[in-house]
Design an enzyme around this catalytic site. Structure first.
Site, mmCIF file in Angstrom:
data_model
loop_
_atom_site.group_PDB
_atom_site.id
_atom_site.type_symbol
_atom_site.label_atom_id
_atom_site.label_comp_id
_atom_site.label_asym_id
_atom_site.label_seq_id
_atom_site.Cartn_x
_atom_site.Cartn_y
_atom_site.Cartn_z
ATOM 1 N N GLN A 189 8.920 -3.748 15.264
ATOM 2 C CA GLN A 189 8.686 -3.119 16.570
ATOM 3 C C GLN A 189 8.370 -4.175 17.624
ATOM 4 O O GLN A 189 8.756 -4.038 18.792
ATOM 5 C CB GLN A 189 7.577 -2.056 16.466
ATOM 6 C CG GLN A 189 8.048 -0.867 15.600
ATOM 7 C CD GLN A 189 7.105 0.308 15.601
ATOM 8 O OE1 GLN A 189 6.008 0.249 16.151
ATOM 9 N NE2 GLN A 189 7.524 1.392 14.970
ATOM 10 N N ASP A 207 -14.195 3.988 17.969
ATOM 11 C CA ASP A 207 -15.441 3.413 17.451
ATOM 12 C C ASP A 207 -16.475 3.282 18.562
ATOM 13 O O ASP A 207 -17.652 3.600 18.383
ATOM 14 C CB ASP A 207 -15.159 2.038 16.830
ATOM 15 C CG ASP A 207 -14.031 2.077 15.808
ATOM 16 O OD1 ASP A 207 -14.163 2.802 14.812
ATOM 17 O OD2 ASP A 207 -13.013 1.401 16.033
ATOM 18 N N ALA A 217 5.448 9.958 16.709
ATOM 19 C CA ALA A 217 5.361 11.007 17.731
ATOM 20 C C ALA A 217 5.306 12.413 17.142
ATOM 21 O O ALA A 217 4.954 13.360 17.837
ATOM 22 C CB ALA A 217 6.538 10.884 18.697
ATOM 23 N N HIS A 225 -11.166 -3.389 13.341
ATOM 24 C CA HIS A 225 -11.304 -1.949 13.139
ATOM 25 C C HIS A 225 -11.342 -1.703 11.629
ATOM 26 O O HIS A 225 -10.365 -1.315 11.005
ATOM 27 C CB HIS A 225 -10.121 -1.223 13.787
ATOM 28 C CG HIS A 225 -10.171 0.262 13.595
ATOM 29 N ND1 HIS A 225 -11.096 1.064 14.218
ATOM 30 C CD2 HIS A 225 -9.414 1.094 12.849
ATOM 31 C CE1 HIS A 225 -10.897 2.316 13.865
ATOM 32 N NE2 HIS A 225 -9.885 2.365 13.023
ATOM 33 N N GLY A 257 3.375 13.140 14.570
ATOM 34 C CA GLY A 257 2.089 13.277 13.883
ATOM 35 C C GLY A 257 1.052 14.006 14.727
ATOM 36 O O GLY A 257 1.286 14.343 15.884
ATOM 37 N N ASN A 283 2.876 -2.079 6.436
ATOM 38 C CA ASN A 283 2.777 -1.757 7.852
ATOM 39 C C ASN A 283 3.046 -2.972 8.732
ATOM 40 O O ASN A 283 3.582 -2.847 9.830
ATOM 41 C CB ASN A 283 1.411 -1.136 8.169
ATOM 42 C CG ASN A 283 1.386 0.338 7.773
ATOM 43 O OD1 ASN A 283 2.429 0.975 7.707
ATOM 44 N ND2 ASN A 283 0.199 0.864 7.499
ATOM 45 N N ASN A 334 -2.970 1.606 11.359
ATOM 46 C CA ASN A 334 -3.819 0.647 10.645
ATOM 47 C C ASN A 334 -3.048 -0.233 9.682
ATOM 48 O O ASN A 334 -1.997 0.158 9.215
ATOM 49 C CB ASN A 334 -4.900 1.424 9.877
ATOM 50 C CG ASN A 334 -6.039 1.794 10.794
ATOM 51 O OD1 ASN A 334 -6.464 1.002 11.615
ATOM 52 N ND2 ASN A 334 -6.510 3.027 10.659
ATOM 53 N N ARG A 360 -2.250 4.768 3.665
ATOM 54 C CA ARG A 360 -2.497 4.125 2.385
ATOM 55 C C ARG A 360 -2.403 5.152 1.262
ATOM 56 O O ARG A 360 -3.109 6.173 1.293
ATOM 57 C CB ARG A 360 -3.885 3.485 2.391
ATOM 58 C CG ARG A 360 -4.082 2.546 1.225
ATOM 59 C CD ARG A 360 -5.323 1.744 1.416
ATOM 60 N NE ARG A 360 -6.474 2.632 1.554
ATOM 61 C CZ ARG A 360 -7.707 2.277 1.249
ATOM 62 N NH1 ARG A 360 -7.941 1.069 0.799
ATOM 63 N NH2 ARG A 360 -8.699 3.109 1.417
#
Lengths: 436, 436
Positions: A201, A248, A101, A276, A103, A194, A220, A181
């Site tokens: 979560q 996308d 939140a 993705h 970012g 991740n 990602n 990354r």
């Protein structure tokens, strides 16, 4: 620790975390007197209200004790939507958790959610911001700006670092926070780091979120993160988990419009198939321009088959070169689009793309992965896969390549999905340019 | 050169600037064939349209030559709002120039303008982004993200570095770009440097903008910049120029709500008087909470008289400490609020604050400066000053102090307003904490 947009965010293991003193102090005078309500924390029935005038503040006296969740500033204030003519007809509060939140994507998204442009002008909103110990101060800054924006629909804002607290009763979870990354990091390492975040979560959502919570994973690698998340949340329907491929889709529509020399509102039925990643498949077989098949309008088959996909995928990298940052604003817009596509009926004949759970899909795509496919919604938060879809060898071969990648990614994270030991063999770097 | 949010922006002297090759090349294939239309650059009558299908792009053939203004990407596409059922009833295109368009405030604002949340869902928008040679690449990045957002209402986007081109025919000019104060720089030096920018932009507006253009100055010192701008634009009514004090108003409302323990939607009639500086006067004499005078609800007079103003003013500085950046998102929200207050009728009995031209004001404030005062609008873009305003000695003395500061600032910029030689004697540093 999870870092997004230069600020750490989004994850801590389950358990109770105390919020540092300055924040807790902000709320205390009101918080200690706050009524205990199971679901609508800061609102109060007019009948229960007892105004206390102490010369310093008007507070609402009610039974102790304080809620264990943290509200922020003016959002600790009680309110009563039923007491005012303007708000009496509003819908029931919708609770939205946003991870990462602090970012930049969230910095755009939170204000859009609060403005009413996503859920409508009669839908009050509670925002629950998930950050990390390191980003907590920044989260306070975000909450301050939300206060200063005076959005009438934004009734509750809380910040926290424990997903088991932040996700409590949420109707939507927008999972943006993820570790970017680092230099030289393999996709497999990123999947592991991740993946662990999204496993935790998922467990937290399973334990405390609304049983019908809708989850959109942005961090990602988002497809496999979404798969991990849903596997760790068995009480929540797998159908409720989405991996964001809407940016996308939007970029693909824009490039088709540019090539055809039409405005982008003429492009419909744009599917992004698959992951993705660079194996994603923007589908020009089914897409339409002004209701006509793209291939009837754009005769340049070489461009469609060779350049179109690359142009869509390179977009993020070009943007970073030009603008010096990754695409926060348009990513936030695409998250808004993704939500709005689920809460408003899909226009007749059209569809939208979302990375969703494949089990039961009509296309022959491998089951038990998260794959972007064409969806339609009645506007009830749910969706069905589109059935009137054309397929040819060129499209199918590319879909199979993306499917193979996702099956390989799934093997990398078997330890996180409860399917035994991980085995990771990802030959290529398929991260999209400009993505973190 | 003008720098905002780490990216250079907004200013070049009058004259014609060529845009570097890469951008020009993007548009050329369409641009050379674009029809010459005086006011609606990229739209075209259905009757004039002649579709050309060349296998590479569908373009509209019409009389040459190219417009001298630059469009961007998909926004170079012709369109015809009258041809579609959904857009036929839309209003006439509104043209909005934004300076400092590559900065962070604009990065929030442009997407809000494009979304329709400011001007409504039947108001098509043209955005004209003003930057500098140094920020031109970043402007292209912003335009790319606007393309990828597929906003139906956003019909035209152009970018440029010459205000005489960018301001042509604009209905709104949102002047955000300004040089931030460097370390050790005096307010007088900032007044001179930024004053020069706003003198030139005023001349450009005078020469090419819509004769009834509305101008909102955000770049600091915004009151005196707005005065300089209007003095250099004698053809435009002085009443049309605003200096943004809406973020101060919003923050003041929030602090009163916090203190009173009510939700912020209960606070009305909040005036910021004077300069957007530390001499500004948040007015608790006239403000109301739930329709009652603030002093009846908040009995803590010491807080109102001593702490309230300081708390409002410190907000930006606290935010920078917490969040690490200045308040881009909430500033953009306040610009939206400022515009919306002019294009929608003010609620009965309420008002809003804006820094406007004082000549003819009913309060006894010195004429011929730009001073924040309480305004009401019928929603036609215009406003009247509120007449039912209370005044007491405490309020008036503070108003006089802010007035004295603005009169002193005016003397500093006499060379820019055509009033002879400048004489600058500004004893105190009155920049608001956290402001650039």
């Amino acid at each position: 620790m999870v870092v997004m947009g230069g600020l750490s965010t989004a994850y801590s293991p389950a358990g109770s975390h105390l919020v540092p003193a300055p924040l807790a102090a902000r709320c205390r005078s009101v918080r200690l007197l706050r009524p205990r309500l199971a679901t609508v924390r800061c609102s109060v029935d007019a009948a229960n209200k007892q105004q206390v005038q102490d010369g310093a503040a008007t507070v609402v006296a009610a039974e102790a004790p304080a809620s264990r969740k943290e509200c922020f500033g003016v959002f600790c204030t009680t309110y009563d939507l039923k007491a005012d003519d303007e708000t009496r007809s509003w819908k029931k509060l919708v609770k939205i958790a946003v991870s990462g939140a602090a970012g930049m994507i969230s910095n755009h998204l939170l204000f859009k959610l609060a403005s009413g442009e996503v859920f409508g002008q009669d839908q009050p909103i509670a925002l629950k911001l998930l950050g990390s110990e390191r980003s907590l101060q920044a989260l306070e800054g975000v909450a301050m700006e939300l206060e200063d924006s005076l959005y009438p629909l934004l009734r509750e804002v809380s910040i926290g670092i424990d997903p088991y607290e932040v996700f409590e009763d949420v109707d939507w979870a927008l999972l943006i926070g993820a570790k970017p990354r680092g230099p030289g990091m393999e996709r497999a390492a990123l999947l592991d780091i991740n993946g662990q975040i999204f496993a935790d979560q998922g467990k937290a959502l399973n334990a405390v979120a609304s049983p019908n919570v809708k989850v959109i994973v942005v961090g990602n690698p988002c497809n496999t993160n979404a798969l991990i998340c849903l596997k760790n949340a068995p009480k929540i329907p797998a159908k409720n988990f989405h991996a964001l491929t809407r940016l996308d889709e939007n970029r693909a529509k824009c490039q088709l419009a540019l090539k055809a020399g039409v405005f982008y509102d003429k492009v419909s039925n744009m599917t992004i198939w698959g992951n993705h990643s660079t194996t994603q498949v923007p589908d020009f077989l089914n897409a339409k321009i002004d209701g006509r098949p793209v291939k009837e309008v754009i005769k340049d088959t070489k461009w469609l088959e060779e350049e179109f996909t690359i142009t869509v995928q390179k977009r993020g990298g070009v943007l970073i070169q030009k603008w010096g940052r990754s695409s926060a604003a348009s990513t936030a817009v695409s998250i808004v689009d993704a939500i709005r596509s689920l809460v408003t009926p899909t226009p007749e004949g059209d569809w939208f793309s979302s990375g969703v759970y494949t089990t039961g899909n009509p296309y022959g795509i491998a089951e038990d992965i998260v794959f972007s496919m064409p969806c339609r919604s009645k506007g009830d938060g749910d969706y069905e896969l589109a059935s009137d879809v054309l397929m040819d060898d060129f499209l199918w071969e590319r879909i199979k390549k993306s499917e193979a990648e996702l099956l390989a990614e799934k093997k990398c994270v078997a330890h996180l999905t409860g399917e035994g030991n991980a085995f990771c063999d990802l030959p290529e770097d398929t991260m999209l340019p400009g993505e973190m």
